[in-house]
Scaffold this active site. Structure first.
Site, mmCIF file in Angstrom:
data_model
loop_
_atom_site.group_PDB
_atom_site.id
_atom_site.type_symbol
_atom_site.label_atom_id
_atom_site.label_comp_id
_atom_site.label_asym_id
_atom_site.label_seq_id
_atom_site.Cartn_x
_atom_site.Cartn_y
_atom_site.Cartn_z
ATOM 1 N N ALA A 67 5.742 2.643 76.087
ATOM 2 C CA ALA A 67 5.632 4.084 75.880
ATOM 3 C C ALA A 67 4.198 4.501 76.169
ATOM 4 O O ALA A 67 3.279 3.675 76.112
ATOM 5 C CB ALA A 67 5.987 4.408 74.433
ATOM 6 N N GLY A 106 8.361 -0.365 75.357
ATOM 7 C CA GLY A 106 9.447 0.471 75.873
ATOM 8 C C GLY A 106 9.905 0.039 77.261
ATOM 9 O O GLY A 106 11.067 0.244 77.630
ATOM 10 N N GLU A 109 12.252 -2.615 76.657
ATOM 11 C CA GLU A 109 13.454 -2.024 76.039
ATOM 12 C C GLU A 109 14.370 -1.407 77.106
ATOM 13 O O GLU A 109 15.594 -1.491 77.007
ATOM 14 C CB GLU A 109 13.049 -0.965 75.007
ATOM 15 N N GLU A 129 4.406 -3.847 70.194
ATOM 16 C CA GLU A 129 4.246 -2.669 69.329
ATOM 17 C C GLU A 129 3.558 -2.998 68.014
ATOM 18 O O GLU A 129 2.764 -2.211 67.493
ATOM 19 C CB GLU A 129 5.612 -2.034 69.042
HETATM 20 C C1 3H9 Z 1 6.038 1.423 72.751
HETATM 21 O O1 3H9 Z 1 6.440 1.093 73.831
HETATM 22 C C2 3H9 Z 1 6.887 2.069 71.673
HETATM 23 C C3 3H9 Z 1 8.381 2.012 71.911
HETATM 24 O O2 3H9 Z 1 8.895 0.740 71.619
HETATM 25 C C4 3H9 Z 1 9.115 2.949 70.996
HETATM 26 C C5 3H9 Z 1 8.763 4.417 71.061
HETATM 27 C C6 3H9 Z 1 9.664 5.223 70.186
HETATM 28 N N1 3H9 Z 1 0.078 4.000 77.294
HETATM 29 O O3 3H9 Z 1 -5.581 -2.683 78.999
HETATM 30 P P1 3H9 Z 1 -6.070 -2.193 80.305
HETATM 31 C C7 3H9 Z 1 -4.086 2.336 79.778
HETATM 32 S S1 3H9 Z 1 4.428 1.267 72.277
HETATM 33 C C8 3H9 Z 1 -0.928 4.689 77.842
HETATM 34 O O4 3H9 Z 1 -7.525 -2.028 80.466
HETATM 35 P P2 3H9 Z 1 -5.170 -4.604 81.565
HETATM 36 C C9 3H9 Z 1 -5.338 1.862 79.068
HETATM 37 O O5 3H9 Z 1 -5.697 2.747 78.039
HETATM 38 C C10 3H9 Z 1 3.593 0.613 73.686
HETATM 39 N N2 3H9 Z 1 -1.976 4.102 78.465
HETATM 40 O O6 3H9 Z 1 -5.526 -3.069 81.536
HETATM 41 C C11 3H9 Z 1 -6.333 1.836 80.214
HETATM 42 O O7 3H9 Z 1 -6.747 3.169 80.414
HETATM 43 P P3 3H9 Z 1 -8.222 3.522 80.902
HETATM 44 C C12 3H9 Z 1 3.832 -0.836 73.846
HETATM 45 C C13 3H9 Z 1 -1.994 2.770 78.523
HETATM 46 O O8 3H9 Z 1 -4.759 -4.878 82.966
HETATM 47 C C14 3H9 Z 1 -5.470 1.399 81.405
HETATM 48 O O9 3H9 Z 1 -4.120 1.667 81.022
HETATM 49 N N3 3H9 Z 1 3.008 -1.333 74.927
HETATM 50 C C15 3H9 Z 1 -0.973 1.991 77.968
HETATM 51 O O10 3H9 Z 1 -6.247 -5.405 80.946
HETATM 52 C C16 3H9 Z 1 -5.593 -0.058 81.736
HETATM 53 O O11 3H9 Z 1 -5.333 -0.818 80.558
HETATM 54 C C17 3H9 Z 1 1.764 -1.777 74.699
HETATM 55 O O12 3H9 Z 1 1.301 -1.841 73.598
HETATM 56 C C18 3H9 Z 1 0.096 2.644 77.330
HETATM 57 N N4 3H9 Z 1 1.128 1.982 76.782
HETATM 58 O O13 3H9 Z 1 -3.910 -4.767 80.631
HETATM 59 C C19 3H9 Z 1 1.032 -2.237 75.921
HETATM 60 N N5 3H9 Z 1 -1.270 0.686 78.172
HETATM 61 O O14 3H9 Z 1 -8.336 2.923 82.275
HETATM 62 C C20 3H9 Z 1 -0.419 -1.889 75.797
HETATM 63 C C21 3H9 Z 1 -2.434 0.665 78.839
HETATM 64 O O15 3H9 Z 1 -8.268 4.998 80.837
HETATM 65 N N6 3H9 Z 1 -1.157 -2.222 77.005
HETATM 66 N N7 3H9 Z 1 -2.878 1.918 79.064
HETATM 67 O O16 3H9 Z 1 -9.135 2.852 79.917
HETATM 68 C C22 3H9 Z 1 -1.587 -3.469 77.273
HETATM 69 O O17 3H9 Z 1 -1.343 -4.435 76.567
HETATM 70 C C23 3H9 Z 1 -2.457 -3.623 78.486
HETATM 71 O O18 3H9 Z 1 -2.966 -2.367 78.830
HETATM 72 C C24 3H9 Z 1 -1.743 -4.211 79.737
HETATM 73 C C25 3H9 Z 1 -2.715 -4.150 80.952
HETATM 74 C C26 3H9 Z 1 -1.371 -5.671 79.464
HETATM 75 C C27 3H9 Z 1 -0.517 -3.419 80.094
#
Ligand code: 3H9
Length: 697
Positions: A67, A106, A109, A129
């Site tokens: 998400a 998500g 999911e 999450e």
């Molecule tokens: C969810 O899904 C809830 C649902 O189950 C239910 C809802 C009802 N959204 O980390 P990075 C941005 S909860 C928005 O440096 P990497 C991040 O801020 C979500 N932005 O890269 C950064 O921005 P900026 C569950 C996001 O290659 C840029 O992307 N998912 C999101 O080292 C690059 O990120 C997670 O918790 C996001 N979800 O790692 C995944 N994710 O350039 C969280 C990232 O402006 N994310 N950004 O600073 C991660 O674990 C890592 O970002 C990922 C990439 C592994 C994807």
């Protein structure tokens, strides 16, 4: 023919196979436009008589990473993720998720609600999450156990870790792994599914496999211990029990309700703040986006002591050759033996092979001089905290290193500008302040000196990330950020003993707050001799009351060196369990008598406020001076450096939650009680209270 449905989703009609491509850089998060685009794609797919299967694939570096976290603080816009996933689940024709990169939250999911899941070799899958204080609220909890079993699902959901393609295949999370060209492979897979009868497989139709009833309670206890204070992992266990005994649709509703409540919870807000703050900390003032870091292929580390050894391990672990420079063969041999012993521990625990140990040790080159540093890209000095010695080492390094090499100091409290001034090329110089044990602690305080070049700042930041640290750039300031704030908490902890608290009371209050260990148990671990030496080094800059508050010196003089001598602030039994010691009570009583200080009963609230508000007040000064760029940087420092509980967001986030007017009031109260010198509200707090702002506004 390709149809642009939303600016982030397009639909390609390739005969009987439709392909919906999500393109929402950087991580294809499920922003509103992606949800709306996918919903339109499903409508088109279902409407078309020609279409027989739909592939969902992503452009860029990853499949959907979850998400969109930035939308959590805004009003929800339909279609919400759950609605979209219900649509997928009801599809009467097969949908195939084609995943690469990281399919997270998500994103996973969505895949779970598809009929088939295929993945590119190297893809990773997870429901992270819980790390944001949340749980999968759009079908992850109800579907995952149906596919991979309750035990596996609970591990993924409650720990938030990732699994790779082979494990996912073996557990039944994915149906097929492809080596390359995911898009074409997915279309071919779609054609195969269609040719085989176009079977729709709904995860929601599966039943939850049987599992050992004792499992949930065992996990609950283990999670409570491992993730002390965190609510989401416990709720994950509750939900898993619920899912096992509840019809699918009802369970899905309960799952969503629990997730919705968590989104609004203070713990999740704190953890989401830290997620953004950690990423914001990588954006550095004066370093334009896209500034290329200098390449680092070989590192020199001067000083084979505890810090030097730990720093060396960080680089050996990522395969970078290290020249470890020392003054004598004996200390270098000892360092190599210690590094080997640390690796040996990993072999015993099964996290490293003997062959890996040998590969890493082969990268370590002990040296008695700087002769072999002509091709080093980065040198880090980690010698004794003595200005003259450090200056000599830095000058010597500069003469031996190539002109482009970055030179860093691991100083913890010397003046960064004075160190820079001994160099002919100060633009190459910065601080890289590691925390002990350097191979374990996540925090890396990189320090900017006035002349540090932007690409050197980019280099120390990128290097920190490469070695798995959380790098935060700080500015010139005695003790930088982490230790400067810690010194205020330590001061108050000492004063509280003088005023009548016991070490165990102070430790209990801070552990109950959420720190993993209290300051006195920590001092016993570090060793009273080390604490006394640190105190001696700082004595000249202390106030008269601090100078006279010599409890540490008294304990050290009495041979109470902490855990290593069996007694310090506590006495230790044969299992190293700390026990309150009447000898310390007597020692404190005579210290008070000697200093003419009356003993009074100290409440827990006073302990907490004095220890933590003193830190917050100092942090406000640090911010005002510009020694930290943003309040969020300080939160990242404290949650990664000194065990501030992440679910409380760090000292700045926590202070904002309490409200700066209340904090200011308490500071004024303690100014009267302890002294203005220690508790005069910082100018920034005064200003923020006047304007009604907070540190993070
Ligand atoms: C969810 O899904 C809830 C649902 O189950 C239910 C809802 C009802 N959204 O980390 P990075 C941005 S909860 C928005 O440096 P990497 C991040 O801020 C979500 N932005 O890269 C950064 O921005 P900026 C569950 C996001 O290659 C840029 O992307 N998912 C999101 O080292 C690059 O990120 C997670 O918790 C996001 N979800 O790692 C995944 N994710 O350039 C969280 C990232 O402006 N994310 N950004 O600073 C991660 O674990 C890592 O970002 C990922 C990439 C592994 C994807």
């Amino acid at each position: 023919m390709t149809l642009a449905l939303e600016k982030t989703v397009s639909l390609e009609r390739a005969g009987e196979i439709f392909v919906a491509t999500v393109d929402n850089p950087p991580v294809n998060a499920l922003s509103h436009s992606v949800r709306a685009g996918l919903a339109d794609a499903i409508d088109e797919f279902e409407r078309s008589d020609e279409a027989r299967a739909l592939v969902i694939v992503c452009a860029g570096r990853t499949f959907i990473a979850g998400a969109d976290i930035r939308e959590f603080n805004k009003p929800l816009q339909e279609p919400r993720l759950g609605t979209l996933i219900d649509r997928l689940d009801r599809c009467e024709k097969p949908v195939i998720a084609a995943m690469h990169g990281t399919a997270l939250g998500g994103g996973l999911e969505i895949a779970l609600a598809c009929s088939y899941r295929i993945a590119l070799e190297g893809a990773r899958f997870g429901l992270p999450e819980v790390k944001l204080g949340l749980l999968p609220g759009s079908g992850g909890i109800v579907r995952l156990p149906r596919l991979i079993g309750v035990e596996n699902a609970l591990t993924m959901i409650s720990e938030g870790g990732q699994i790779g393609t082979q494990e996912a295949l073996q557990k039944g999370l994915v149906d097929e792994i492809v080596a390359n060209d995911l898009g074409a492979s997915a279309v071919a897979f779609g054609r195969f599914v269609v040719a085989s009868g176009g079977l729709v497989r709904r995860t929601s139709d599966l039943s939850v496999p049987d599992f050992d009833a004792g499992l949930l309670e065992t996990r609950r206890a283990a999670l409570a211990k491992k993730h002390k204070g965190l609510k989401a992992p416990q709720i994950a266990v509750d939900l898993m029990a619920m899912v096992a005994g509840t019809p699918f649709a009802e369970a899905a509703e309960k799952e969503y309700a629990a997730c919705k409540a968590l989104i609004a919870s203070p713990q999740s807000q704190a953890l989401r703040h830290l997620f953004s703050a950690e990423r914001a900390a990588l954006k550095i003032k004066g370093v334009p986006q896209g500034t290329a870091p200098r390449e680092v292929h070989k590192v020199a580390i001067v000083g084979p002591g505890t810090m030097g050894r730990g720093i060396a391990i960080c680089f050996l672990d990522i395969g970078v050759p290290v020249v470890l420079v020392g003054r004598g063969r004996e200390s270098l041999d000892k360092a190599a033996a210690t590094i080997r012993k640390i690796y040996g521990g990993k072999v015993k625990r099964g996290t490293m092979s003997e062959a890996e140990v040998e590969t890493r040790m082969a990268l370590l080159e002990p040296a008695l001089d700087y002769d072999g540093l002509g091709d080093a890209d980065l040198a880090i000095e980690a010698v004794t905290e003595d200005l003259e010695i450090k200056k000599q080492v830095l000058a010597g390094l500069e003469a031996a290193l190539p002109e482009r090499a970055v030179i860093a100091s691991n100083t913890s409290f010397l003046d960064i500008e004075v160190l820079a001034s001994c160099l002919a090329r100060p633009k190459n110089f910065a601080g890289m302040h590691f925390f002990n044990p350097a191979n374990v602690m996540k925090l890396l305080e990189n320090v900017r000196a006035g002349a540090t070049a932007p690409d050197v700042l980019a280099t120390v930041t990128a290097t920190g990330k490469r070695i798995g640290k959380v790098p935060v750039l700080v500015g010139r300031s005695e003790g930088f950020v982490a230790n400067r704030m810690l010194s205020k908490r330590s001061r108050e902890a000492q004063f509280l003993l003088e005023d009548g608290a016991t070490p165990q009371q102070v430790d209990r209050v801070l552990v109950e707050f959420g720190f993993p260990i209290g300051p006195f148990a920590l001092a016993d671990l570090a060793g009273m001799d080390v604490m006394a030496a640190t105190r001696a080094a700082r004595l000249a800059s202390m106030t008269p009351r601090e100078q006279a508050c010599d409890i540490v010196d008294k304990l050290a003089a009495a041979g109470r060196l902490g855990q290593k001598s069996g007694a310090g602030y506590y006495r230790y039994d044969e299992n190293r369990k700390p026990l309150p010691d009447p000898v310390v009570d007597d020692m404190l009583a005579s210290h008070r008598a000697e200093r003419g200080l009356p003993r009074r009963d100290i409440g827990d609230e006073e302990i907490l406020e004095r220890c933590l508000y003193a830190m917050v007040n100092e942090a406000a000064r640090i911010l005002d001076e510009g020694a930290a760029e943003r309040a969020g940087d300080i939160d990242v420092i404290w949650t990664n450096g000194f065990g501030w509980p992440a679910y409380l967001g760090g000292p700045m986030f926590w202070a904002d939650q309490i409200g700066l007017p209340d904090i200011r009031k308490a500071l004024v109260k303690y100014s009267g009680l302890v002294g203005e010198t220690y508790f005069k509200p910082a100018a920034l707090i005064d200003r923020l209270v006047q304007t009604g702002g907070g540190f993070l506004d």
